[in-house]
Design a protein around this motif. Structure first.
Motif, mmCIF file in Angstrom:
data_model
loop_
_atom_site.group_PDB
_atom_site.id
_atom_site.type_symbol
_atom_site.label_atom_id
_atom_site.label_comp_id
_atom_site.label_asym_id
_atom_site.label_seq_id
_atom_site.Cartn_x
_atom_site.Cartn_y
_atom_site.Cartn_z
ATOM 1 N N GLU A 133 8.933 -1.877 -6.514
ATOM 2 C CA GLU A 133 7.581 -1.367 -6.769
ATOM 3 C C GLU A 133 6.804 -2.329 -7.647
ATOM 4 O O GLU A 133 5.644 -2.625 -7.395
ATOM 5 C CB GLU A 133 7.646 0.003 -7.441
ATOM 6 C CG GLU A 133 7.854 1.123 -6.446
ATOM 7 C CD GLU A 133 8.160 2.447 -7.128
ATOM 8 O OE1 GLU A 133 8.164 2.495 -8.373
ATOM 9 O OE2 GLU A 133 8.405 3.423 -6.394
ATOM 10 N N GLU A 134 7.491 -2.819 -8.692
ATOM 11 C CA GLU A 134 6.818 -3.719 -9.608
ATOM 12 C C GLU A 134 6.427 -5.020 -8.908
ATOM 13 O O GLU A 134 5.322 -5.524 -9.061
ATOM 14 C CB GLU A 134 7.729 -4.035 -10.788
ATOM 15 C CG GLU A 134 7.023 -4.883 -11.809
ATOM 16 C CD GLU A 134 7.886 -5.127 -13.026
ATOM 17 O OE1 GLU A 134 8.655 -4.235 -13.395
ATOM 18 O OE2 GLU A 134 7.771 -6.220 -13.584
ATOM 19 N N ASN A 136 5.872 -5.426 -5.742
ATOM 20 C CA ASN A 136 4.759 -5.173 -4.835
ATOM 21 C C ASN A 136 3.442 -5.063 -5.600
ATOM 22 O O ASN A 136 2.404 -5.491 -5.123
ATOM 23 C CB ASN A 136 5.002 -3.909 -4.014
ATOM 24 C CG ASN A 136 6.121 -4.106 -3.008
ATOM 25 O OD1 ASN A 136 6.616 -5.224 -2.864
ATOM 26 N ND2 ASN A 136 6.519 -3.061 -2.333
ATOM 27 N N ARG A 137 3.535 -4.483 -6.819
ATOM 28 C CA ARG A 137 2.320 -4.375 -7.631
ATOM 29 C C ARG A 137 1.832 -5.754 -8.057
ATOM 30 O O ARG A 137 0.648 -6.016 -8.110
ATOM 31 C CB ARG A 137 2.627 -3.558 -8.886
ATOM 32 C CG ARG A 137 2.020 -2.183 -8.906
ATOM 33 C CD ARG A 137 1.927 -1.606 -10.302
ATOM 34 N NE ARG A 137 3.076 -1.803 -11.148
ATOM 35 C CZ ARG A 137 4.186 -1.074 -11.108
ATOM 36 N NH1 ARG A 137 4.288 -0.098 -10.239
ATOM 37 N NH2 ARG A 137 5.176 -1.306 -11.933
ATOM 38 N N ASN A 138 2.782 -6.646 -8.370
ATOM 39 C CA ASN A 138 2.390 -7.959 -8.879
ATOM 40 C C ASN A 138 2.117 -8.985 -7.810
ATOM 41 O O ASN A 138 1.776 -10.111 -8.110
ATOM 42 C CB ASN A 138 3.473 -8.505 -9.810
ATOM 43 C CG ASN A 138 3.548 -7.702 -11.078
ATOM 44 O OD1 ASN A 138 2.552 -7.107 -11.480
ATOM 45 N ND2 ASN A 138 4.703 -7.645 -11.686
ATOM 46 N N GLU A 142 -4.232 -6.855 -4.630
ATOM 47 C CA GLU A 142 -5.043 -6.531 -5.819
ATOM 48 C C GLU A 142 -4.906 -7.568 -6.921
ATOM 49 O O GLU A 142 -5.680 -7.587 -7.862
ATOM 50 C CB GLU A 142 -4.860 -5.113 -6.345
ATOM 51 C CG GLU A 142 -3.561 -4.359 -6.464
ATOM 52 C CD GLU A 142 -2.545 -4.554 -5.363
ATOM 53 O OE1 GLU A 142 -1.414 -4.812 -5.741
ATOM 54 O OE2 GLU A 142 -2.835 -4.429 -4.163
ATOM 55 N N GLU A 143 -3.937 -8.470 -6.792
ATOM 56 C CA GLU A 143 -3.792 -9.549 -7.765
ATOM 57 C C GLU A 143 -4.826 -10.655 -7.552
ATOM 58 O O GLU A 143 -4.977 -11.538 -8.380
ATOM 59 C CB GLU A 143 -2.400 -10.165 -7.658
ATOM 60 C CG GLU A 143 -1.302 -9.296 -8.209
ATOM 61 C CD GLU A 143 -1.490 -9.005 -9.685
ATOM 62 O OE1 GLU A 143 -1.526 -9.955 -10.468
ATOM 63 O OE2 GLU A 143 -1.623 -7.817 -10.027
#
Ligand SMILES: Nc1ncnc2c1ncn2[C@@H]1O[C@H](COP(=O)(O)OP(=O)(O)OP(=O)(O)O)[C@@H](O)[C@H]1O
Ligand SMILES: [Mg+2]
Length: 429
Positions: A133-134, A136-138, A142-143
Motif C-alpha cells: 500500500e505504501e 503504491n502511495r509513493n 499522485e506523486e
C-alpha cells in the motif's frame, strides 16, 4: 497498535476453555465459537489473524467451513484441529489453504508453537500488504506534481496507457525531468501493479554482463556461471522492465533486444529453450536518440520499435508554471523530514526560482529546496541560503566568459557540477 486476535471454532466447551486460557497467556485476544455459523460470522466481522478450526462441528464439517472462509477471501491463517490421526484429512485441508494442523488431544506446547508460527505468518502478510500500500502511495500518479498543460497532458496519457494493454513505451527528457517517476507511475497505475517493476541502468552495467543481466544464463554458460541464473526479463514476468539510459545500450545488445521486443521470447545465455514472457517494456533516455540513429550508434529499427508510445517530458524551464507548485511540494516534504516549518517564500526568492534556467530540472529544484530547508531558519524561504549560481546569474562577476555556466560546461564537454568544482578549485567562485 494491532491487537493480535485468534478465533477458536470448536464444539467442545472444555477444548475452547483450555485454548482460550493458553492463548490469552500468550498475549492474544481470543474469540470463541461453538459452531460453524457463528465461527464464520466472527471470521468475517472480526478479521482474526489466526483461526483454529475443528474438523468436526455440529452444523458443518471443518473442511467445508475452510472452503467458505477461503471463498470469502479472508486473510486469516487457518490451523485445523483433527481428533483423528487421519493424515488424509489433514493433507486435504492443507491443499485447500490451511496453514497447519494439530492433533487432538494436543500438548499445550504444541498448540503454542503452532499458533505462534501461524501468527508470524499473519504478521508477515500484514506487513507485505502495508508495504505494498505504501509503495503504491509513493509511486502512483499522485506523486507527479505539475499544473502546466504539458504535465497535465502527460498525466492523462499515463491514465490512458495504464488502462490499455500498451506494452512498449519510450520516455525521453533531459536529466532530472522525472522519467523514472513517470515509468513507475505507469506501472503502479496499471493492472500489473502487483507484479514486479524491475529497472536496469544500461549505462552502468559493463557490456559483457548486460546480456546475462537481462536474459539470465544457464549453469556453465561461461566461466563465472556457476549456477543457473534468471535474468531481469524472466524475474519481471507479468510486470514491467524499465530500461534506463537505453541510449547507452551497446549495438550488439540492441540487436538482441529488438528480437525480444518482437517475439516477447528469448533464450538464456547458453540456453537452448525459448522462454516466453509477458512484459511491459519502458525505456528511458536523456540523450537524443534520433541523433544516435544519425550517428550510427543506435539502431533505427529499434528506435521505432521502442516508441510504440513515446512520451517526451519538457525541461522545467519550458514549463515554468510548474516551478512554484513543485517548490511548495518539496517544502512540505522537507519540512516534515527535517522538522522545519517554512510556510512561505519571499517575493525575491520566488522571482529567482522562476527565472533560473534549472539545467538539472526537477532534481535540481528538489536538491535546492532540500538544502535551503535544512540550512535556513524561520518560516519564510529567503534568498540567503540559495546556491551561488542562482543568486549570481550565470557567470556574471566571476570573469569566465560571457557564457553562463551551463553553456560553458557544454562547451568544455563536462557537467555543470564538474565545472563548478573546477571553478571553485581555481578560485573563480
Ligand atoms: N513532476 C514531478 N513531480 C514531483 N517530483 C518530481 C517530478 N519530476 C521529477 N521529480 C523528482 O525529481 C527527481 C528526479 O526525477 P527522476 O529520477 O525521475 O528523473 P530522470 O528523468 O529519471 O533523471 P535522469 O535522466 O537523470 O535519470 C526525483 O526525486 C523525482 O521524484
Ligand atoms: Mg532516471
Amino acid at each position: 497498535m494491532h491487537v493480535e486476535r485468534i478465533v477458536v471454532i470448536d464444539d467442545e466447551a472444555a477444548t475452547r476453555r483450555l485454548m482460550e486460557q493458553t492463548l490469552k497467556k500468550q498475549g492474544y485476544e481470543v474469540l470463541l465459537a461453538s459452531n460453524g455459523d457463528e465461527g464464520l460470522r466472527i471470521v468475517m466481522e472480526e478479521s482474526p489473524d489466526v483461526t483454529l478450526l475443528d474438523i468436526q462441528l455440529p452444523d458443518t464439517n471443518g473442511i467445508e467451513l475452510l472452503q467458505k472462509i477461503r471463498e470469502l477471501n479472508s486473510d486469516t491463517v487457518v490451523i485445523m484441529a483433527t481428533a483423528t490421526d487421519d493424515l488424509k484429512v489433514a493433507v486435504k485441508a492443507m491443499k485447500l489453504g490451511a496453514y497447519d494442523y494439530i492433533n487432538k488431544p494436543f500438548h499445550i506446547d504444541d498448540l503454542i508453537l503452532t499458533v505462534n508460527k501461524a501468527m508470524d505468518t499473519a504478521r508477515l502478510r500484514r506487513e507485505v500488504v502495508s508495504l505494498k500500500e505504501e509503495r503504491n502511495r509513493n509511486a502512483g500518479i499522485e506523486e507527479i506534481i505539475g499544473v502546466s498543460s504539458h504535465i497535465q497532458g502527460i498525466l492523462s496519457m499515463i491514465k490512458k496507457i495504464s488502462e490499455s494493454e500498451a506494452t512498449t513505451i519510450l520516455i525521453q527528457g533531459e536529466t532530472g525531468t522525472g522519467k523514472e517517476l513517470i515509468a513507475k507511475a505507469l506501472h503502479y497505475e496499471s493492472s500489473r501493479r502487483d507484479r514486479p517493476f524491475m529497472g536496469i541502468n544500461c549505462s552502468a552495467v559493463p557490456e559483457n554482463l548486460l546480456e546475462s543481466e537481462l536474459m539470465g544464463h544457464e549453469k556453465g554458460a561461461f566461466t563465472d556461471a556457476k549456477s543457473l541464473r534468471k535474468g531481469l526479463f524472466e524475474t519481471a514476468d507479468g510486470g514491467t522492465v524499465f530500461l534506463d539510459e537505453i541510449g547507452d545500450m551497446p549495438l550488439q545488445m540492441q540487436t538482441k533486444l529488438l528480437r525480444i521486443l518482437g517475439e516477447r521470447s528469448f533464450r538464456r545465455v547458453g540456453g537452448t529453450k525459448d522462454i516466453n514472457v509477458d512484459l511491459t517494456v519502458i525505456s528511458a533516455t536523456n540523450k537524443d536518440l534520433s541523433k544516435g540513429v544519425e550517428d550510427g550508434i543506435f539502431r533505427k529499427d529499434l528506435y521505432y520499435r521502442l516508441q510504440v508510445i513515446p512520451i517526451y517530458i519538457k525541461p522545467l524551464r519550458e514549463r515554468r508554471d510548474d516551478i512554484l507548485p513543485l517548490t511548495k511540494h518539496f517544502i512540505n516534504y522537507f519540512n516534515k523530514k527535517f522538522r522545519k516549518c517554512v510556510k512561505s517564500i519571499s517575493p525575491e526568492t520566488e522571482k529567482l526560482l522562476l527565472e533560473y534556467a534549472w539545467p538539472g530540472n526537477v532534481r535540481e529544484l528538489r536538491n535546492v529546496i532540500e538544502r535551503v530547508i535544512l540550512l535556513g531558519d524561520g518560516d519564510v524561504l529567503t534568498t540567503e541560503p540559495l546556491p551561488a549560481e542562482m543568486t549570481h546569474k550565470g557567470s556574471e562577476g566571476n570573469g569566465m566568459t560571457s557564457y553562463n555556466q551551463t553553456k560553458a560546461a557544454k562547451k568544455l564537454g563536462i557537467g555543470v557540477d564538474a565545472l563548478r568544482y573546477r571553478m571553485k578549485k581555481y578560485g573563480f567562485l
